[in-house]
Write a protein that holds these residues in place. Structure first.
Motif, PDB file in Angstrom:
ATOM      1  N   ARG A   5       0.838  -1.201   0.000  1.00 59.93           N
ATOM      2  CA  ARG A   5       0.000   0.000   0.000  1.00 59.93           C
ATOM      3  C   ARG A   5       0.876   1.255   0.000  1.00 59.93           C
ATOM      4  O   ARG A   5       0.516   2.268  -0.581  1.00 59.93           O
ATOM      5  CB  ARG A   5      -0.931  -0.021   1.228  1.00 59.93           C
ATOM      6  CG  ARG A   5      -1.862   1.151   1.291  1.00 59.93           C
ATOM      7  CD  ARG A   5      -3.114   0.798   2.079  1.00 59.93           C
ATOM      8  NE  ARG A   5      -2.820   0.405   3.445  1.00 59.93           N
ATOM      9  CZ  ARG A   5      -2.769   1.256   4.462  1.00 59.93           C
ATOM     10  NH1 ARG A   5      -2.989   2.544   4.246  1.00 59.93           N
ATOM     11  NH2 ARG A   5      -2.524   0.842   5.678  1.00 59.93           N
ATOM     12  N   LEU A   8       1.767   1.900  -3.549  1.00 58.40           N
ATOM     13  CA  LEU A   8       0.606   2.425  -4.263  1.00 58.40           C
ATOM     14  C   LEU A   8       0.388   3.894  -3.957  1.00 58.40           C
ATOM     15  O   LEU A   8       0.099   4.698  -4.844  1.00 58.40           O
ATOM     16  CB  LEU A   8      -0.637   1.617  -3.899  1.00 58.40           C
ATOM     17  CG  LEU A   8      -0.776   0.237  -4.542  1.00 58.40           C
ATOM     18  CD1 LEU A   8      -1.930  -0.523  -3.904  1.00 58.40           C
ATOM     19  CD2 LEU A   8      -0.985   0.368  -6.034  1.00 58.40           C
ATOM     20  N   LEU A   9       0.509   4.244  -2.675  1.00 60.29           N
ATOM     21  CA  LEU A   9       0.331   5.639  -2.294  1.00 60.29           C
ATOM     22  C   LEU A   9       1.388   6.521  -2.942  1.00 60.29           C
ATOM     23  O   LEU A   9       1.104   7.620  -3.438  1.00 60.29           O
ATOM     24  CB  LEU A   9       0.393   5.779  -0.768  1.00 60.29           C
ATOM     25  CG  LEU A   9      -0.868   5.374  -0.002  1.00 60.29           C
ATOM     26  CD1 LEU A   9      -0.583   5.240   1.482  1.00 60.29           C
ATOM     27  CD2 LEU A   9      -1.973   6.381  -0.233  1.00 60.29           C
ATOM     28  N   THR A 254      -6.193   4.599  -4.840  1.00 55.76           N
ATOM     29  CA  THR A 254      -5.430   4.346  -3.626  1.00 55.76           C
ATOM     30  C   THR A 254      -6.191   4.759  -2.371  1.00 55.76           C
ATOM     31  O   THR A 254      -6.138   4.068  -1.350  1.00 55.76           O
ATOM     32  CB  THR A 254      -4.078   5.080  -3.691  1.00 55.76           C
ATOM     33  OG1 THR A 254      -3.391   4.683  -4.882  1.00 55.76           O
ATOM     34  CG2 THR A 254      -3.223   4.744  -2.492  1.00 55.76           C
TER      35      THR A 254
END
Length: 302
Positions: A5, A8-9, A254
């Motif tokens: 994550r 992704l951010l 996201t």
């Protein structure tokens, strides 16, 4: 290989910054929340914390909630924010504002609150009485005004616009005779009180749906929630997490992914949808899902 994550951010922030022509370190997500003590402020703080955990810079913007949040997304002062479904529906269908949904979050319950010893038992008895409908710019005020409009009152109430804490104080001080509030059940500011009760709004649901559309639902506040021995039928209005249309698809993806991956920590109100279920989340009516959010839901369901 799975992508974290945090990665992704980072990619989403780079994409958003690229769209604006600035460096990634300059990008900051502006999240419009709500009033102190309200569910939008608390949810916004928790969501911001989860996004920061992944490396995103987030600025929380305290507001009057739904209507103000939608206005701020429209004029570019906010990137995302919370709104009641009826306010969002009006913004998209009537006002043609450039906003979209990331998720349907949970069901709000419309509270019509009176003192426990009040003689008021129906909406019709609000005629000519002092009533707070919520602060200017709030979704509560929109819903309350619509309830009063369809109720066919013989006389208009004397309207004031107070926040929740001020409404409770004014009610118990005798300055108003009723107030509206829209939130989860139980609302913390009311949960421990034994000096107030709710008035049923069950008859208002079909009237609201006929005049304003299917954004209103039948809802029931369970017996014992605010000290009452019986459940109280009322109006349910979902809450949406919204964003501006121009938000990048990667960033919208996201935020939506973060919303669901951190749902246990977000602690949404105890209400239908409060567990943040993806199948519940996509039901946003005429309010379109942002393409980035839609991509997330496709990735979940294939």
């Amino acid at each position: 290989m799975s992508i974290s994550r945090r990665t992704l951010l980072g990619l989403a922030v780079l994409a958003a910054a690229g769209c604006s022509g600035s460096g990634d370190e300059a990008f900051e997500l502006r999240l419009a929340t709500g009033l102190t003590g309200g569910p939008y402020r608390e949810l916004g703080e928790r969501l911001a914390q989860e996004l920061r955990r992944g490396g995103m810079r987030v600025r929380e913007l305290p507001t009057a909630a739904s209507v103000q949040n939608l206005t701020m997304m429209t004029d570019g002062r906010a990137d995302a924010g919370f709104a009641l479904a009826d306010s969002a529906d009006d913004a998209v269908r009537v006002r043609r504002r450039p906003v979209a949904a990331l998720a349907r979050m949970y069901l709000n319950y419309v509270h019509l609150v009176v003192a426990r010893d009040s003689a008021i038992t129906t909406v019709g008895q609000l005629a000519g009485r002092a009533v707070s409908i919520g602060v200017e710019g709030s979704g509560t005020a929109v819903t309350a005004a619509r309830v009063l409009a369809v109720a066919g009152l013989s006389r208009a109430p004397a309207i004031t616009r107070l926040d929740l804490d001020a409404s409770v104080e004014a009610l118990l001080g005798g300055r108003i005779e009723a107030f509206f509030w829209s939130g989860g059940v139980p609302t913390p500011a009311l949960a421990s009180r034994d000096d107030v009760r709710l008035v049923s709004l069950e008859a208002m649901v079909p009237m609201l749906r006929r005049r304003f559309g299917p954004v209103y639902e039948d809802a029931s506040v369970p017996a014992g929630t605010y000290g009452g021995t019986r459940s109280v039928r009322t109006v349910g209005t979902p809450s949406y997490l919204m964003c501006r249309n121009s938000l990048s698809a990667d960033l919208a993806y996201t935020i939506t992914e973060t919303l669901f991956s951190s749902r246990d920590r977000l602690q949404a109100p105890s209400a239908p949808g409060g567990r943040l279920d993806e199948r519940y989340a996509i039901g946003t009516g005429v309010v379109p899902l942002h393409p980035g959010a839609a991509r997330y839901y496709r990735s979940v369901y294939g």
